[in-house]
Design an enzyme around this catalytic site. Structure first.
Site, PDB file in Angstrom:
ATOM      1  N   GLU A  72      -1.499  10.264  -3.314  1.00 62.92           N
ATOM      2  CA  GLU A  72      -2.736  10.687  -4.362  1.00 62.92           C
ATOM      3  C   GLU A  72      -3.684  10.053  -3.552  1.00 62.92           C
ATOM      4  OE1 GLU A  72      -1.566   9.069  -7.852  1.00 62.92           O
ATOM      5  OE2 GLU A  72       0.588   9.736  -8.084  1.00 62.92           O
ATOM      6  N   HIS A  93      -4.331   4.714  -3.032  1.00 65.48           N
ATOM      7  CA  HIS A  93      -5.887   5.463  -3.402  1.00 65.48           C
ATOM      8  C   HIS A  93      -6.742   3.874  -2.721  1.00 65.48           C
ATOM      9  CE1 HIS A  93      -4.712   8.419  -7.054  1.00 65.48           C
ATOM     10  NE2 HIS A  93      -3.898   8.258  -6.681  1.00 65.48           N
ATOM     11  N   ASN A 151       7.206   6.185  -6.519  1.00 65.44           N
ATOM     12  CA  ASN A 151       6.038   6.184  -6.375  1.00 65.44           C
ATOM     13  C   ASN A 151       5.149   5.254  -6.594  1.00 65.44           C
ATOM     14  OD1 ASN A 151       3.990   8.139  -4.531  1.00 65.44           O
ATOM     15  ND2 ASN A 151       3.162   8.408  -7.416  1.00 65.44           N
ATOM     16  N   ASP A 166      -7.063   8.739  -2.248  1.00 64.18           N
ATOM     17  CA  ASP A 166      -8.730   9.636  -1.823  1.00 64.18           C
ATOM     18  C   ASP A 166      -9.767   8.058  -1.333  1.00 64.18           C
ATOM     19  OD1 ASP A 166      -8.176   7.431  -4.357  1.00 64.18           O
ATOM     20  OD2 ASP A 166      -8.524   9.341  -5.464  1.00 64.18           O
ATOM     21  N   GLU A 180       5.000   4.249 -10.753  1.00 57.58           N
ATOM     22  CA  GLU A 180       4.455   2.074 -11.324  1.00 57.58           C
ATOM     23  C   GLU A 180       5.499   2.117 -12.026  1.00 57.58           C
ATOM     24  OE1 GLU A 180       0.936   4.311 -12.863  1.00 57.58           O
ATOM     25  OE2 GLU A 180       0.072   4.963 -10.918  1.00 57.58           O
TER      26      GLU A 180
HETATM   27  C1  XIL Z   1      -4.642  10.529 -13.112  1.00 58.16           C
HETATM   28  C2  XIL Z   1      -5.191  11.984 -13.204  1.00 58.16           C
HETATM   29  O1  XIL Z   1      -5.899  12.352 -12.326  1.00 58.16           O
HETATM   30  C3  XIL Z   1      -6.017  12.342 -13.871  1.00 58.16           C
HETATM   31  O2  XIL Z   1      -6.287  13.518 -14.474  1.00 58.16           O
HETATM   32  C4  XIL Z   1      -5.587  11.629 -16.265  1.00 58.16           C
HETATM   33  O3  XIL Z   1      -6.104  11.169 -16.592  1.00 58.16           O
HETATM   34  C5  XIL Z   1      -5.017  10.223 -15.332  1.00 58.16           C
HETATM   35  O4  XIL Z   1      -3.637  10.164 -14.520  1.00 58.16           O
HETATM   36  N1  XIL Z   1      -1.383   7.587 -10.900  1.00 58.16           N
HETATM   37  C6  XIL Z   1      -0.952   8.442 -10.203  1.00 58.16           C
HETATM   38  C7  XIL Z   1      -1.846   9.535 -11.171  1.00 58.16           C
HETATM   39  O5  XIL Z   1       0.059   8.504 -10.314  1.00 58.16           O
HETATM   40  O6  XIL Z   1      -1.035  10.479 -11.760  1.00 58.16           O
HETATM   41  C8  XIL Z   1      -3.212   9.441 -11.336  1.00 58.16           C
HETATM   42  O7  XIL Z   1      -3.645  10.692 -12.047  1.00 58.16           O
HETATM   43  C9  XIL Z   1      -3.404   9.139 -11.420  1.00 58.16           C
HETATM   44  C10 XIL Z   1      -3.426   7.077 -10.788  1.00 58.16           C
END
Ligand code: XIL
Length: 455
Positions: free
Chosen positions: A278, A249, A212, A280, A172
């Site tokens: 990641e 996401h 990432n 969802d 990020e």
């Molecule tokens: C999130 C986790 O799911 C949570 O449990 C935590 O509180 C915060 O981080 N991008 C990422 C992940 O790279 O590491 C993040 O995970 C979600 C967004």
């Protein structure tokens, strides 16, 4: 040069053993017919996400929390469905280095050990990030912070040296407008990202190094272009980078863009693996889950998909019910849409174009018990190939498979697996019959594994 008449869908390079077979001519190719070559198109549709993805040499992963490993409903479901694990929080900077130069690998190791004891691979997440920094790091700047970042990467990667499939080295680091995100790390100098990658390669040359990020799904979005230009620049200057993770996401107001596949294929064309890391989706829209899965499987170098949690109740955005299982562990409609897309790829992968490698180890070793394991070729890609193994003579077998270094076994299906190392796999029946499979990343060594079958 003779080329196979029906090349594997994604192969662009003919492996040495195939060239040998082709050079030897049709007669000797036929003479190798003692080894049955099983077409993957003949195999039944897989019934789990991991097995379905493995049919096309991909993985299907999830985020795992160490705190839930004592929840047997959670672990049973995760072990059944997935073959790749990302620690949801346990390998982040605040978890692994809570005080400067004092490392805590306990929770990360719990996730790692659980994964490998269930035959899964692990993605490391994440080494350098503006978020989830421990307090001591948040208050550092300049050379002290740069050195702390380097030390962190070196120490954490040394701990997991040789054990992980991928590492998210940097997470990020871009703004929505495609510029670099302001952070204490960015303030150490614009070269902080490439320093992180070079440090990472020196620390562990066996693991693939990834950048990432989120909101880099839409090809015409400025942030996507910003990341793309960085990766292109790194590739052109020899900065070591092997993969790009699209967090994907599709929650919190975003959705799968229509040009998502273009984004994936454009990154892949730079010569990196691409993964959805990641995933969802708000309310687990079936059409969006199908679309994102289809976009991945349509691109050869889209190596796998990870959903960000097991059940809706495990999600960081549980209010959006964005995952593939409900809170009780039931499969949701989106689960079936993903599985169907994965199976449609597995089922249409052409069979291998030739018989067994001439240089292969014996495909059937003299049984030391009263069982026999026979290996057959599966699909072939540039970097990896599948093998199918059928055991006869017993239903309570144990097969030990050994691949020659630097090859690695990176995925399995239809077995209960334990892994003494990346080169050695111990396979036992998981109740799904006596035919199972592996994906092997050859790393230049195409020699088939040896197998021994015992009862
Ligand atoms: C999130 C986790 O799911 C949570 O449990 C935590 O509180 C915060 O981080 N991008 C990422 C992940 O790279 O590491 C993040 O995970 C979600 C967004």
């Amino acid at each position: 040069m003779i080329t196979p008449s029906a090349p594997p869908r994604r192969a662009t390079k003919v492996p040495r053993w195939v060239r040998g077979v082709l050079a030897a001519g049709a007669a000797s190719t036929l003479a190798l017919g003692a080894v049955a070559v099983v077409s993957s198109s003949a195999s039944a549709a897989a019934s789990t996400l991991g097995a379905a993805a493995a049919q096309s040499g991909r993985y299907f992963g999830t985020a795992i929390s160490a705190g839930k490993l004592n929840d047997s409903a959670y672990t049973t479901l995760a072990a059944r469905e997935f073959n790749m694990v990302t620690a949801e929080n346990e390998m982040k900077i605040d978890a692994t280095e809570p005080s400067q130069n004092q490392f805590n690998f306990g929770p990360g190791d719990q996730v790692y050990n659980w994964a490998v004891s269930h035959g899964m691979q692990v993605r490391g997440h994440t080494l350098a990030w503006h978020s989830q920094q421990p307090g001591w790091m948040q208050s550092l700047s300049g050379t002290a912070l740069r050195n702390a970042m380097i030390n962190h990467i070196q120490k954490v990667m040394a701990h997991y040296q040789g054990k992980l499939a991928y590492w998210d080295v940097v997470n990020e680091a871009f703004n929505e407008d495609g510029s670099r995100r302001q952070s204490n790390l960015q303030a150490t100098g614009n070269d902080w990202i490439e320093v992180a990658f070079r440090t990472a390669r020196a620390a562990d040359s066996s693991v693939k190094l990834c950048y990432n990020d989120y909101n880099i799904d839409n090809w015409s979005y400025a942030k996507t272009q910003g990341v793309y230009n960085m990766v292109r620049d790194f590739k052109s200057r020899g900065v070591p980078i092997d993969c790009v993770g699209l967090q994907a996401h599709f929650t919190g107001g975003s959705s799968v863009p229509s040009n998502f596949q273009t984004t994936i294929s454009s990154f892949a064309a730079l010569g990196v693996d691409v993964a959805l890391t990641e995933v969802d989706v708000t309310n687990a829209s079936t059409s969006q889950y199908s679309a994102l899965t289809q976009a991945c499987v349509n691109v050869a170098r889209c190596v796998g998909i990870t959903v960000w949690g097991v059940r809706d109740s495990d999600s960081w955005r549980s209010g959006e019910s964005p995952l593939l299982f409900d809170g009780s562990g039931n499969k949701k409609a989106a689960y079936n849409s993903v599985l169907n897309v994965l199976n449609s790829v597995g089922g249409s992968t052409p069979p291998p174009t030739t018989a067994a490698p001439t240089t292969a180890a014996p495909t059937t070793n003299p049984p030391t018990g009263n069982c026999t394991a026979t290996i057959s070729a599966g699909s072939i890609w540039n970097d990896r190939y599948n093998l199918s193994i059928t055991v006869t003579g017993s239903t309570t077998w144990t097969v030990t498979m050994t691949v020659p270094t630097p090859a690695k076994i990176i995925a399995t299906w239809n077995i209960t697996a334990t892994w003494p190392s990346s080169q050695v796999l111990i396979a036992k029946p998981n109740g799904n019959g006596n035919t199972w499979g592996v994906t092997i990343q050859h790393n230049g060594n195409w020699t088939w594994p040896t197998v021994t079958c015992t009862t």
